[in-house]
Design a protein around this motif. Structure first.
Motif, PDB file in Angstrom:
ATOM      1  N   ARG A 133      -5.696   9.947  -7.189  1.00 24.87           N
ATOM      2  CA  ARG A 133      -4.636  10.021  -6.275  1.00 24.87           C
ATOM      3  C   ARG A 133      -4.448  11.661  -5.651  1.00 24.87           C
ATOM      4  O   ARG A 133      -4.444  11.807  -4.764  1.00 24.87           O
ATOM      5  N   LYS A 134      -4.749  12.409  -6.870  1.00 25.78           N
ATOM      6  CA  LYS A 134      -4.466  13.990  -6.363  1.00 25.78           C
ATOM      7  C   LYS A 134      -5.808  14.321  -5.423  1.00 25.78           C
ATOM      8  O   LYS A 134      -5.800  14.992  -4.558  1.00 25.78           O
ATOM      9  N   LYS A 193       0.703  -1.346   0.134  1.00 27.38           N
ATOM     10  CA  LYS A 193       0.058  -0.063   0.238  1.00 27.38           C
ATOM     11  C   LYS A 193       0.881   1.371  -0.019  1.00 27.38           C
ATOM     12  O   LYS A 193       0.329   2.294  -0.474  1.00 27.38           O
ATOM     13  N   ALA A 242       0.931   0.671  -9.502  1.00 28.79           N
ATOM     14  CA  ALA A 242       0.535   1.296 -10.656  1.00 28.79           C
ATOM     15  C   ALA A 242       1.156   0.426 -11.707  1.00 28.79           C
ATOM     16  O   ALA A 242       0.437   0.333 -12.855  1.00 28.79           O
ATOM     17  N   ILE A 292      -6.921   4.395  -3.984  1.00 31.01           N
ATOM     18  CA  ILE A 292      -7.546   4.637  -5.523  1.00 31.01           C
ATOM     19  C   ILE A 292      -7.222   3.003  -6.255  1.00 31.01           C
ATOM     20  O   ILE A 292      -7.723   2.855  -7.055  1.00 31.01           O
ATOM     21  N   PHE A 319       3.496   3.042  -4.282  1.00 28.33           N
ATOM     22  CA  PHE A 319       2.390   3.451  -5.178  1.00 28.33           C
ATOM     23  C   PHE A 319       2.965   3.119  -6.662  1.00 28.33           C
ATOM     24  O   PHE A 319       2.175   2.660  -7.425  1.00 28.33           O
ATOM     25  N   VAL A 351      -3.815   7.373   0.012  1.00 28.31           N
ATOM     26  CA  VAL A 351      -3.529   7.183  -1.182  1.00 28.31           C
ATOM     27  C   VAL A 351      -3.863   5.887  -2.064  1.00 28.31           C
ATOM     28  O   VAL A 351      -4.539   5.807  -3.133  1.00 28.31           O
ATOM     29  N   HIS A 352      -3.528   4.862  -1.283  1.00 25.11           N
ATOM     30  CA  HIS A 352      -3.751   3.503  -1.898  1.00 25.11           C
ATOM     31  C   HIS A 352      -4.963   2.970  -2.245  1.00 25.11           C
ATOM     32  O   HIS A 352      -5.342   2.168  -2.784  1.00 25.11           O
ATOM     33  N   LEU A 357      -7.524  12.359  -3.438  1.00 26.74           N
ATOM     34  CA  LEU A 357      -7.258  11.529  -2.330  1.00 26.74           C
ATOM     35  C   LEU A 357      -6.355  12.393  -1.443  1.00 26.74           C
ATOM     36  O   LEU A 357      -6.578  12.710   0.003  1.00 26.74           O
ATOM     37  N   LEU A 358      -5.313  13.012  -2.102  1.00 26.10           N
ATOM     38  CA  LEU A 358      -4.457  13.883  -1.287  1.00 26.10           C
ATOM     39  C   LEU A 358      -5.058  14.909  -0.661  1.00 26.10           C
ATOM     40  O   LEU A 358      -4.797  15.372   0.564  1.00 26.10           O
ATOM     41  N   LEU A 385      -6.380   7.253 -12.220  1.00 23.93           N
ATOM     42  CA  LEU A 385      -5.264   7.139 -11.217  1.00 23.93           C
ATOM     43  C   LEU A 385      -4.684   8.319 -10.961  1.00 23.93           C
ATOM     44  O   LEU A 385      -4.300   8.615  -9.797  1.00 23.93           O
ATOM     45  N   TYR A 386      -4.275   9.191 -11.845  1.00 17.99           N
ATOM     46  CA  TYR A 386      -3.904  10.456 -11.698  1.00 17.99           C
ATOM     47  C   TYR A 386      -4.527  11.469 -10.941  1.00 17.99           C
ATOM     48  O   TYR A 386      -4.107  11.940  -9.754  1.00 17.99           O
TER      49      TYR A 386
END
Length: 469
Positions: free
Chosen positions: A176-177, A56, A63, A189, A59, A186-187, A179-180, A172-173
């Motif tokens: 992730r952004k 996890k 990916a 996603i 990243f 982040v995991h 979630l941040l 994914l891109y």
């Protein structure tokens, strides 16, 4: 390198097993073999979620695995769906300068293209006898696939697959952004990106929900950044891939019209007037957001619009509500009651009433739930789309991709369970009559709805499980 292998040896073993399982799924599976299908699927779920659990914090490793698993399908012919034949057909018509909304495949001359006969036979009589229901941006992707595919079915499949993989990378891109920005792990996603359901249904079976979701998650990310004009454009494009995001427009009401509190403020008329002006400005923003999204959708439809198009497209949409039945939940209960009371299938009546109930639910979620933050908005979007599918007459497995992605940004996990259990609907292909196993469908929805109710009313009971921590 040796240290990496030593520290990740179990994950690498799982990776190798995953490659073998996906290869078997892509190139050595007949959809009528339900036992093999569900065995591979269950194994892949264990592999993927164990890898996420172990890696996890890594990243790029996760990916890379996600991309590798998708590339296994690159030249595979979808074995759980034949919709891709219709996609290529629609794209071929556009390249020939024909409007795909104005005719049904079986009415066109089979000499139109060398591969036309194979496409018509492949899509089946149901698709060949009905007008297309795919919005314009989706049609554009079909045309690109047919063009770059060079009049080859396999070539078109590869292009479509690459487009869908690129969309997943976009999810994914921006996922992730987002979630941040929401201060979430982040995991999470990868519950979407590495989910076998997503890899098989989107990359494998070539469904374009992933493209729709790419524009949707990008739109939500920009909305969170307060870049609402670009967000509106992207939401409009998302609707023009699949119409489903139209459901989310009413839910934005309180996101824009956030209530202002007068507590602890001096009794000053000037201050209150300033706050009132801000509220009015927010209403202007909301109205403009709707206007931009609607204008984007309209622009995409303009090349195809005619009175005949409106009639045909509307008819194809109505079919989903009043004619087609598959993997439904509440509707099947209503249908059974209808048989007891009326003695016949009441789908036409139910298909008119159930969408009205969905509209009422969406209105209630829009006006009575506090959707004043991105986190709350995403939760409400998840509840709204889930209510829509639970009341729908047709729920194809790939539809669950939308609640699954939305759940990544919330505390709800029922969609994650649903993404595993939805495979039970493929039991219908295990017999020549395409007859659904209602016991399996009952198991699917009893568990999904049961877990959802526990998440609402008894969340502590689920806290011991890893994906609730």
């Amino acid at each position: 390198m040796s240290d990496f292998l030593k520290n990740h040896k179990f994950s690498i073993l799982l990776l190798l097993a995953g490659i073998a399982f996906y290869w078997s799924f892509a190139y050595d599976l007949d959809r009528s073999d339900f036992i093999k299908l569900i065995s591979l699927y269950t194994g892949l779920f264990f592999i993927s979620f164990k890898i996420i659990q172990l890696e996890k914090t890594n990243f790029w490793f996760l990916a890379g695995i996600a991309i590798l698993f998708r590339l296994i399908f690159i030249i595979a012919t979808p074995n759980l769906s034949q919709d891709f034949y219709r996609f290529i057909w629609d794209g071929t018509l556009i390249l020939e300068g024909l409007n795909p909304y104005l005719s049904v495949p079986k009415e066109l001359p089979t000499s139109l293209q060398p591969i036309s006969q194979e496409l018509i036979q492949g899509m089946g009589s149901l698709s060949a006898g009905n007008y297309t229901s795919y919005p314009p941006v989706n049609q554009l992707l079909f045309a690109i696939s047919a063009l770059l595919g060079g009049k080859s079915i396999l070539g078109s499949l590869v292009v479509m697959r690459l487009l869908i993989i690129l969309a997943d990378l976009g999810i994914l891109y921006f996922g992730r952004k987002l979630l941040l920005k929401l201060d979430l792990p982040v995991h999470q996603i990868f519950w979407f990106i590495l989910n076998p359901f997503i890899i098989i249904e989107l990359t494998g079976n070539l469904h374009f929900e992933g493209v729709m979701l790419f524009f949707l998650v990008w739109s939500v990310y920009l909305l969170h950044q307060k870049k609402w004009i670009r967000s509106a454009v992207l939401l409009g494009i998302s609707v023009s891939v699949k119409l489903l995001p139209l459901l989310f427009l009413p839910l934005l009401w309180k996101y824009f019209l956030k209530k202002r509190s007068f507590k602890n403020l001096p009794d000053n008329a000037l201050i209150k007037n300033k706050i009132k002006q801000v509220q009015e400005l927010n209403f202007q923003q909301l109205f403009t957001y709707y206007l931009i999204a609607g204008f984007t959708i309209l622009i995409s439809f303009l090349p195809f619009i005619s009175s005949e198009f409106i009639t045909n497209f509307s008819a194809s949409i109505v079919l989903w509500f009043q004619k087609f039945e598959f993997n439904a939940s509440i509707y099947y209960v209503i249908r059974w009651i209808g048989f007891q009371l009326k003695g016949y299938n009441i789908i036409e009546t139910a298909g008119k009433i159930l969408p009205l109930i969905v509209m009422i639910i969406l209105a209630a979620l829009a006006f009575f739930r506090k959707n004043n933050t991105t986190e709350r908005l995403l939760s409400t979007m998840l509840l709204g789309v889930s209510a829509y599918f639970l009341l729908a007459t047709t729920v194809h497995p790939w539809y669950v991709a939308t609640p699954l992605l939305l759940s990544v940004f919330t505390n709800f996990r029922f969609a994650l369970i649903w993404s595993f259990l939805v495979i039970l609907s493929y039991s219908a292909y295990s017999n020549a009559e395409f007859k659904e196993n209602f016991w399996l469908i009952a198991i699917e929805y009893i568990l999904v709805i049961g877990i959802f109710l526990l998440e609402i009313f008894r969340p502590r009971l689920l806290s011991r499980f890893p994906y609730y921590k």
